[in-house]
Design an enzyme around this catalytic site. Structure first.
Site: not given
Length: 719
Positions: A680, A481, A561, A645
């Site tokens: 999302h 991430y 993301s 999203d």
């Protein structure tokens, strides 16, 4: 862009393989014709072509037809993978066990969330006392026929006789808030609409505070929203009569505004931010008839919030002059930061505190693993809390008058269990352990440290079956991430279990940009230092290859993301490093991300293309959409996104997939899997989640050359 897709999975095994037929299949893959339009934007004298900008229009018929055509190619391809159904069956079987959430008390009842196994949404139950039978309170599975309307939040009045719950339709961040009589279990009043990025904070039993934006012009799924407002809704009145509390003027214009009432109902605290890091803090004394707005922090240089109060004594969590956070105290009569006094000082580890039963519980991250201490209201250490093992805890919070609380414990090989904690004695007892067909004793999870490109030491946890052979041929998913101060801590995943029971490896590095080592670690991976995050991820892959956990032919990279950006940047910078790339709901067009919905709020981490020539040049240099090159052999790629999203709009993924399909050299497939009536990630139905993982796993293994799954998986699936 909170941590909503961070817990994504891995697979692997000792499979038989044959690459030729896979390559033959790739050769005949034909993508839809994606038209190109002469769209050009000039940034500081540089002309940037944007031929697929038309795909940003989520309401156009052309975009709709393109989505259908791309999904047809994707699902036709996936349908030809011989073990796709087998993976789906095993995921379904392993997923099918009862899952309980930690109980919490409201009014006369203990409430808890439960999923019988394969229900699309968790159901809310309640009971009075330990001897009572639980009764169904709220069933989100009945919100819609297809399970795509989910429960977004649930908040109770002080006496527990009223509740306000929010729902999300199709995964959108836009919410509706429904008022509920908990005694009669009936809806009351009209539904509140157009609520977004908001909690519900009750003031006694009279009403509550919530936040929202005005409905944007154009598409509500992609149009920009930048003025958040805090409202007060009094029970028995219409939403049109709700009182505007903060955010109605140009001086009070912020992208994210929130309100929180103290447990004694004496104070309202208002946070106001323009970015995901750094914000102002205000206060209102609700004991006064016409409370004034009092400023605690008038700039956006730090992150601070009030966690507790004892009469007029306020306890504030802050990173002001404390990158790893500390707790300070101040009197509400003079709450400015110049009057703050240390209560629990900063340490070398990141602090995440909570309160309950008249105590403070301070969770510290030590190399991404939880440690908890208990303090009294004088700041005296009561004890180091003994935890069930090495891993992550959640909870450790309840109301002031309770003498017990519940917390959860998990790690990569331990399914989440719930413990009941006696606040005075400090003893824990197991409350619920899931009955799942997975034996943690068969697996190992260890932490290693490796050096990034600039010599920075990065931790990584590697999890796999015991006794695995380090021969460079183990299918591995490297998940990352690296942004927004979010920490990746150990947690169990059902889908991970399916991967690992066959010998697969799952590796998670704690990249810079995250929050594992505090604000300094976060700031080392933002703006003009964003490349550090990609370098850390690349170094993690190189470590796994060097130590023969895997090799480039058996390595997949995965992230969602901000992690989707990570995957997009890594695969365009080092396409030869991995065999498969799996970017999910990613931020791929870094020149335009801030023009959609609340995207401008991510500028603390990214900067924007409009800031300066230096910032534009830097972002342009790694933006995934703009760094796909002609004639490069990119890894087999499956982009995943959702048509609803409205946080990271699907146009990011659309444009990236179109660029890859146009410019890909060689035979590695480039697919985009676009889920309909999905956003999302939050609130996605169980059946939809299982289908997605099965497709991800099947695509990954197939493109690593595996034609069959091991017999043991076939044996595990019943019927």
């Amino acid at each position: 862009m909170k941590k909503l897709l961070i817990g994504i999975i891995a697979i692997g095994s000792i499979f038989s393989c044959k690459e030729d037929s896979n390559q033959e299949q790739a050769e005949v893959l034909k993508y839809p014709d994606t038209k190109k339009v002469d769209t050009v934007t000039t940034y500081f004298g540089t002309e940037v072509k944007d031929p697929y900008r038309w795909l940003e229009d989520d309401r156009s018929k052309e975009t709709e037809e393109w989505v259908k055509a791309e999904n047809k190619v994707t699902y036709d391809y996936l349908a030809k993978i011989p073990y796709r159904k087998e993976l789906n069956n095993r995921l379904t079987e392993l997923w099918n066990y009862e899952k309980l959430g930690a109980p919490f008390t409201e009014g006369d009842y203990d409430y808890f969330f439960k999923n019988d196994g394969l229900q699309d949404q968790y159901v809310v139950y309640r009971k009075k006392g330990d001897s009572e039978e639980a009764e169904l309170f709220l069933d989100p599975n009945k919100f819609s026929k297809d399970g795509t309307t989910s429960l977004g939040g649930l908040s109770f009045s002080d006496d527990g006789k009223m509740a306000a719950y929010s729902i999300s339709e199709g995964g959108s961040d836009w919410r509706k808030v429904i008022l509920f009589d908990t005694e009669a279990k009936e809806v009351i009043e009209d539904t509140l609409i157009d609520v977004k990025f908001s909690g519900v904070s009750w003031k006694g039993n009279e009403g509550f505070y919530y936040s929202s934006y005005e409905k944007p012009e154009g598409s509500e799924l992609s149009a920009k929203t930048d003025q958040h407002k805090l409202f007060y809704h009094k029970l028995g009145t219409k939403q049109s009569e709700d009182k505007l509390v903060f955010g109605g003027t140009e001086a009070q214009k912020h992208r994210y505004v929130g309100g929180s009432v103290t447990e004694d109902n004496n104070y309202l605290f208002i946070s106001a931010r323009n970015s995901t890091s750094g914000g102002k803090l205000f206060m209102m004394d609700l004991t006064k008839p016409n409370p004034e707005l009092v400023t605690l922090i008038g700039n956006e240089d730090t992150d601070s919030y009030v966690i507790e109060n004892d009469a007029s004594k306020l306890f504030i969590v802050t990173n002001l002059n404390a990158p790893n956070q500390k707790i300070v105290t101040v009197d509400a009569a003079n709450p400015g930061s110049e009057n703050w006094k240390d209560f629990i000082p900063e340490t070398e580890n990141v602090l995440t505190p909570s309160t309950g039963g008249g105590y403070f519980f301070t969770e510290y991250m030590v190399d991404a693993v939880s440690k908890v201490k208990q303090y009294d209201y004088d700041g005296k250490l009561v004890r180091d809390v003994e935890l069930p093992g090495v891993g992550s805890v959640g909870g450790f919070g309840t109301k002031k008058d309770k003498d017990y609380l519940y917390y959860s414990f998990t790690n990569y090989v331990t399914p989440g269990s719930i413990y009941k904690y006696d606040i005075e004695s400090g003893s824990s007892e197991l409350y619920n352990k899931p009955n799942i067909d997975f034996n943690p004793e068969d697996y190992e999870s260890k932490q290693v440290f490796f050096n990034s490109k600039d010599g920075t030491k990065i931790p990584m946890i590697i999890t796999h079956k015991k006794g695995i052979e380090l021969n460079g041929k183990n299918p591995t998913i490297l998940y990352g991430y690296g942004g927004f101060n979010i920490s990746l801590t150990p947690s169990f995943s059902i889908a991970n279990a399916v991967w690992m029971e066959q010998g697969g490896i799952y590796a998670v590095p704690n990249l810079r940009g995250g929050g594992e080592y505090g604000k300094e670690w976060h700031d080392a991976g933002i703006k003009l230092k964003k490349q550090n995050v990609f370098d850390d991820f690349i170094a993690a892959a190189e470590y796994l290859i060097k130590e023969k956990y895997t090799s480039s032919d058996y390595l997949a990279i995965r992230g969602g993301s901000n992690g989707g950006l990570l995957v997009g940047a890594t695969m365009t910078q080092r396409p030869e490093l991995m065999k498969v790339a799996l970017p999910a709901v990613g931020v791929m067009d870094m020149l335009r991300y801030h023009t959609f919905t609340a995207g401008a709020g991510w500028a603390y981490d990214y900067g924007t293309s409009e800031d300066s020539k230096e910032m534009f040049d830097y972002i342009y240099g790694y933006s995934p959409v703009h760094n796909v090159k002609e004639g490069v052999k990119y890894p087999a790629t499956m982009v995943t996104t959702g048509d609803h999203d409205d946080r990271v709009v699907p146009a990011h993924s659309f444009k990236f997939a179109a660029e890859l399909q146009e410019k890909q050299a060689g035979n590695n497939p480039v697919l985009i899997r676009i889920e309909t009536k999905a956003g999302h990630g939050a609130g996605k139905p169980t059946a939809m989640i299982i289908d997605e993982y099965a497709d991800i796993f099947a695509f990954t293994l197939f493109n690593m050359g595996f034609e069959v799954l091991p017999e043991k998986l076939s044996d595990k699936v019943k019927g």
